[in-house]
Design an enzyme around this catalytic site. Structure first.
Site, PDB file in Angstrom:
ATOM      1  N   SER A 199       0.833  -1.216   0.000  1.00  0.00           N
ATOM      2  CA  SER A 199       0.000   0.000   0.000  1.00  0.00           C
ATOM      3  C   SER A 199       0.865   1.264   0.000  1.00  0.00           C
ATOM      4  O   SER A 199       0.507   2.258  -0.645  1.00  0.00           O
ATOM      5  CB  SER A 199      -0.974  -0.006   1.181  1.00  0.00           C
ATOM      6  OG  SER A 199      -0.307   0.155   2.408  1.00  0.00           O
ATOM      7  N   LEU A 247      19.024  -6.400   5.118  1.00  0.00           N
ATOM      8  CA  LEU A 247      20.007  -6.207   4.052  1.00  0.00           C
ATOM      9  C   LEU A 247      21.409  -6.111   4.645  1.00  0.00           C
ATOM     10  O   LEU A 247      21.599  -5.548   5.719  1.00  0.00           O
ATOM     11  CB  LEU A 247      19.670  -4.936   3.278  1.00  0.00           C
ATOM     12  CG  LEU A 247      18.319  -5.008   2.543  1.00  0.00           C
ATOM     13  CD1 LEU A 247      17.856  -3.628   2.115  1.00  0.00           C
ATOM     14  CD2 LEU A 247      18.411  -5.950   1.336  1.00  0.00           C
ATOM     15  N   ASN A 283      13.703   4.264   3.735  1.00  0.00           N
ATOM     16  CA  ASN A 283      12.847   3.239   4.329  1.00  0.00           C
ATOM     17  C   ASN A 283      11.749   3.913   5.123  1.00  0.00           C
ATOM     18  O   ASN A 283      11.932   5.009   5.647  1.00  0.00           O
ATOM     19  CB  ASN A 283      13.672   2.335   5.257  1.00  0.00           C
ATOM     20  CG  ASN A 283      12.836   1.227   5.883  1.00  0.00           C
ATOM     21  OD1 ASN A 283      12.018   0.588   5.205  1.00  0.00           O
ATOM     22  ND2 ASN A 283      13.017   0.993   7.168  1.00  0.00           N
ATOM     23  N   HIS A 322       9.419   3.060   8.481  1.00  0.00           N
ATOM     24  CA  HIS A 322       9.336   2.144   9.621  1.00  0.00           C
ATOM     25  C   HIS A 322       8.145   2.540  10.479  1.00  0.00           C
ATOM     26  O   HIS A 322       7.967   3.732  10.769  1.00  0.00           O
ATOM     27  CB  HIS A 322      10.632   2.199  10.432  1.00  0.00           C
ATOM     28  CG  HIS A 322      10.656   1.210  11.556  1.00  0.00           C
ATOM     29  ND1 HIS A 322      10.831  -0.140  11.337  1.00  0.00           N
ATOM     30  CD2 HIS A 322      10.483   1.367  12.889  1.00  0.00           C
ATOM     31  CE1 HIS A 322      10.774  -0.773  12.511  1.00  0.00           C
ATOM     32  NE2 HIS A 322      10.563   0.113  13.461  1.00  0.00           N
ATOM     33  N   THR A 374      21.064   3.211   6.547  1.00  0.00           N
ATOM     34  CA  THR A 374      22.496   3.023   6.775  1.00  0.00           C
ATOM     35  C   THR A 374      22.694   1.608   7.315  1.00  0.00           C
ATOM     36  O   THR A 374      21.712   0.877   7.514  1.00  0.00           O
ATOM     37  CB  THR A 374      23.036   4.065   7.775  1.00  0.00           C
ATOM     38  OG1 THR A 374      22.282   3.953   8.980  1.00  0.00           O
ATOM     39  CG2 THR A 374      22.911   5.478   7.226  1.00  0.00           C
ATOM     40  N   ASP A 389      17.185  -0.102  10.923  1.00  0.00           N
ATOM     41  CA  ASP A 389      16.231   0.944  11.335  1.00  0.00           C
ATOM     42  C   ASP A 389      16.930   2.119  12.014  1.00  0.00           C
ATOM     43  O   ASP A 389      16.477   2.677  13.015  1.00  0.00           O
ATOM     44  CB  ASP A 389      15.143   0.350  12.248  1.00  0.00           C
ATOM     45  CG  ASP A 389      14.314  -0.695  11.513  1.00  0.00           C
ATOM     46  OD1 ASP A 389      14.174  -0.561  10.292  1.00  0.00           O
ATOM     47  OD2 ASP A 389      13.847  -1.638  12.159  1.00  0.00           O
ATOM     48  N   GLU A 428       1.458   6.868   7.246  1.00  0.00           N
ATOM     49  CA  GLU A 428       2.556   6.438   6.370  1.00  0.00           C
ATOM     50  C   GLU A 428       2.271   6.853   4.933  1.00  0.00           C
ATOM     51  O   GLU A 428       3.163   7.295   4.197  1.00  0.00           O
ATOM     52  CB  GLU A 428       2.740   4.918   6.435  1.00  0.00           C
ATOM     53  CG  GLU A 428       3.196   4.402   7.792  1.00  0.00           C
ATOM     54  CD  GLU A 428       3.444   2.892   7.784  1.00  0.00           C
ATOM     55  OE1 GLU A 428       4.024   2.394   6.805  1.00  0.00           O
ATOM     56  OE2 GLU A 428       3.057   2.222   8.763  1.00  0.00           O
TER      57      GLU A 428
END
Ligand code: GAR
Length: 189
Positions: free
Chosen positions: A13, A93, A107, A109, A141, A145, A174
């Site tokens: 979404s 990652l 990102n 979160h 980085t 998170d 978000e």
């Protein structure tokens, strides 16, 4: 325009809101959506919006994260992205991947970082008795998170909230925060 690739693991979404935002005078365009799951709902939604997609199933790679990520990078870099957005991408990652996209990976979160890194953020906020919750868009980085915060949005916690009701309230934020922060980031790049 800046070229944006997006990685998803689920329904996507946030990805939909990002793609929909990149029209008109927006400084960026969506060029690719990828997933670690061929069945991710987000892939279908991206295709319906005319954005090319790919999937690399992480499971056959077992513990070999480097080989999985090399495949991801191969697909992503074929689209020459200027910006990579993680949008509900649920694989950790390695620094190799993160360094490859250093300074151009974002990102979202579902917590007010630095609180509640990792999983089950809403349950943890409720358990702690927090009076507010929210979401954070940050640069990625090497630490999970972590990384420079671009923006946050807050919502109240209300009586009788469950992780699900709180997640829905945060998700609505978000959907506004991520497109706004991507636009700002693309303008500055
Ligand atoms: C979103 O709430 C996002 O913040 C969260 O997963 C959800 C994905 O929803 N991300 C994380 O938990 C990252 N660790 P979506 O697929 O509908 O965008």
């Amino acid at each position: 325009p800046k070229r944006v690739a997006i990685l998803v693991s689920g329904g996507g979404s946030n990805m939909v809101k990002l793609v929909e935002s990149m029209t008109g005078d927006h400084p960026a365009r969506a060029v690719l959506v990828g997933s670690n799951d061929h069945g991710a709902g987000g892939l279908k939604r991206a295709e319906e919006m005319g954005v090319p997609t790919f999937a690399v199933d992480h499971r056959p790679f077992g513990k070999d994260r480097a080989a999985f990520e090399a495949e991801l990078i191969r697909h992503l870099d074929a689209a020459r992205p200027d910006i990579l957005c993680l949008a509900g991408f649920m694989r950790i990652l390695t620094p190799t991947f993160i360094n490859h996209y250093a300074g151009r990976m974002l990102n979202i979160h579902p917590s007010l970082l630095p609180k509640y890194k990792g999983l089950h953020t809403h349950a943890r906020a409720l358990e702690a008795g927090d009076s507010e919750a929210g979401c954070t868009v940050h640069e990625v980085t090497a630490e999970l998170d972590d990384g420079p915060i671009l923006g946050q949005a807050r919502v109240p916690v209300v009586p009788d909230d469950t992780p699900e009701t709180l997640a829905a309230r945060v998700l609505a934020e978000e959907h506004k925060l991520y497109p706004a922060m991507l636009r700002k980031f693309a303008e500055a790049l």
